[in-house]
Design an enzyme around this catalytic site. Structure first.
Site, PDB file in Angstrom:
ATOM      1  N   CYS A   1       0.822  -1.219   0.000  1.00 29.04           N
ATOM      2  CA  CYS A   1       0.000   0.000   0.000  1.00 29.04           C
ATOM      3  C   CYS A   1       0.853   1.266   0.000  1.00 29.04           C
ATOM      4  O   CYS A   1       0.328   2.372  -0.103  1.00 29.04           O
ATOM      5  CB  CYS A   1      -0.934   0.002   1.205  1.00 29.04           C
TER       6      CYS A   1
ATOM      7  N   HIS B   1     -14.516   7.746  -7.646  1.00 29.49           N
ATOM      8  CA  HIS B   1     -13.610   8.043  -8.766  1.00 29.49           C
ATOM      9  C   HIS B   1     -12.640   9.162  -8.432  1.00 29.49           C
ATOM     10  O   HIS B   1     -12.360  10.036  -9.243  1.00 29.49           O
ATOM     11  CB  HIS B   1     -14.389   8.301 -10.069  1.00 29.49           C
TER      12      HIS B   1
ATOM     13  N   GLU C   1     -13.428  -3.158   1.715  1.00 34.07           N
ATOM     14  CA  GLU C   1     -12.408  -2.760   0.742  1.00 34.07           C
ATOM     15  C   GLU C   1     -12.332  -3.821  -0.351  1.00 34.07           C
ATOM     16  O   GLU C   1     -12.149  -3.520  -1.524  1.00 34.07           O
ATOM     17  CB  GLU C   1     -11.058  -2.619   1.448  1.00 34.07           C
TER      18      GLU C   1
HETATM   19 NI    NI Z   1      -5.883  -0.537  -0.640  1.00 36.59          NI
END
Ligand code: NI
Length: 290
Positions: free
Chosen positions: A33, A79, A124
């Site tokens: 990440c 977005h 997620e």
């Molecule tokens: Ni992520």
């Protein structure tokens, strides 16, 4: 208490990085990440409300009204790159826990009088979610898989009774499953990492326990199942007993899928809940959430 839930989706990029940490520390805690340009997800947000039922409409809140309120909030996220395009994650790492808490702060005050936000759950991915209910703690959950052989056979019963009770699951040489375990932990969100528990630490802890079972025969190789049948109920209790002390008081809930249709849940000693689902969209180690 009656609650009503509506599901929303948005797609966004994010990146985990702290300037005040060394590269090594960033990579240890945040892994992939940390990549400089970010990566993205299709997030799913379950918004659960509660409140007085309107006697005329029979509803807590018209779902169309809820949709309008939450969609307006999500416009700022959908977005977009969460770090770059929104004001919320300049100092705050856009972890699932932090995003869901920020969303709480934006959605809760917009609800009309008499309607209360009960909880927000943000996925997620299908395998990773965080939940927040306005309290000091957040919940974080991640799903893991292992594959193992087993045979259902109770030493207290005769061979004929075992055969009658367990049917094909009593096959002497065993059979096997792709098991999926969803591990939920709860605690305060760490101010620096933005997480309830550092994900590499959770992964390492859970994998260490599951790897002892993964690609083994439970009854023949795991002492805990030598004398008690390796039912889903016994496996989930075993996993709880192994994980709870390692997670130092943060383990809240375990969910074990033996197959896509057989699911077991456990919240610690004194309660075992089993469920038999009619869902058919769960196969071969992948799974979905209701
Ligand atoms: Ni992520």
């Amino acid at each position: 208490m009656v609650t009503a839930t509506r599901r929303f989706e948005f797609s966004a990029a994010h990146r985990y990085w702290r300037d005040d940490w060394s590269t090594e520390e960033n990579e240890r805690v945040f892994g992939r990440c940390t990549r400089p340009y970010g990566h993205g997800h299709n997030y799913t947000l379950d918004v659960t409300i509660t409140g007085q039922l309107d006697p005329r409409t029979g509803m807590i809140l018209n779902m169309r009204e809820l949709k309008a309120i939450v969609s307006e909030v999500l416009e700022e996220f959908d977005h977009k790159h969460l770090n770059e395009d929104t004001p919320y994650f300049r100092a705050l790492i856009p972890t699932t826990e932090n995003i869901v808490r920020v969303l709480w702060g934006l959605i809760a005050p917009r609800l009309p009088t008499g309607v209360r936000l009960a909880r927000l759950r943000l996925y997620e991915t299908n395998d990773l979610w965080a939940e927040y209910d306005g309290a000091d703690e957040a919940t974080f959950a991640r799903a893991y898989s292992f594959s193992a052989a087993h045979r259902l056979h109770a030493p207290a019963l005769t061979d004929a009774e075992n055969q009658a009770l367990y049917g094909p699951c009593n096959n002497p040489n065993g059979h096997g499953h792709n098991y999926t375990v969803e591990v939920s932990v709860a605690g305060p969100i760490d101010a620096e990492s933005g997480m309830v528990i550092a994900m590499p630490d959770l992964d390492a802890t859970v994998r260490a326990v599951l790897d002892r079972l993964d690609y083994h025969h439970l009854d023949r190789e795991i002492p805990a199942f030598a004398e008690r049948p390796s039912t889903g109920e016994h496996i989930i209790v075993y996993l709880w007993d192994e994980l709870a002390p390692r997670l130092e008081g943060r383990l809240r809930h375990l969910k074990l899928w033996e197959t896509g249709r057989n699911m077991f849940e456990y919240t610690g000693p004194a309660t075992v809940v089993t469920g038999r689902s009619e869902r058919t969209d769960i196969h071969h180690g992948t799974h979905d959430y209701p």
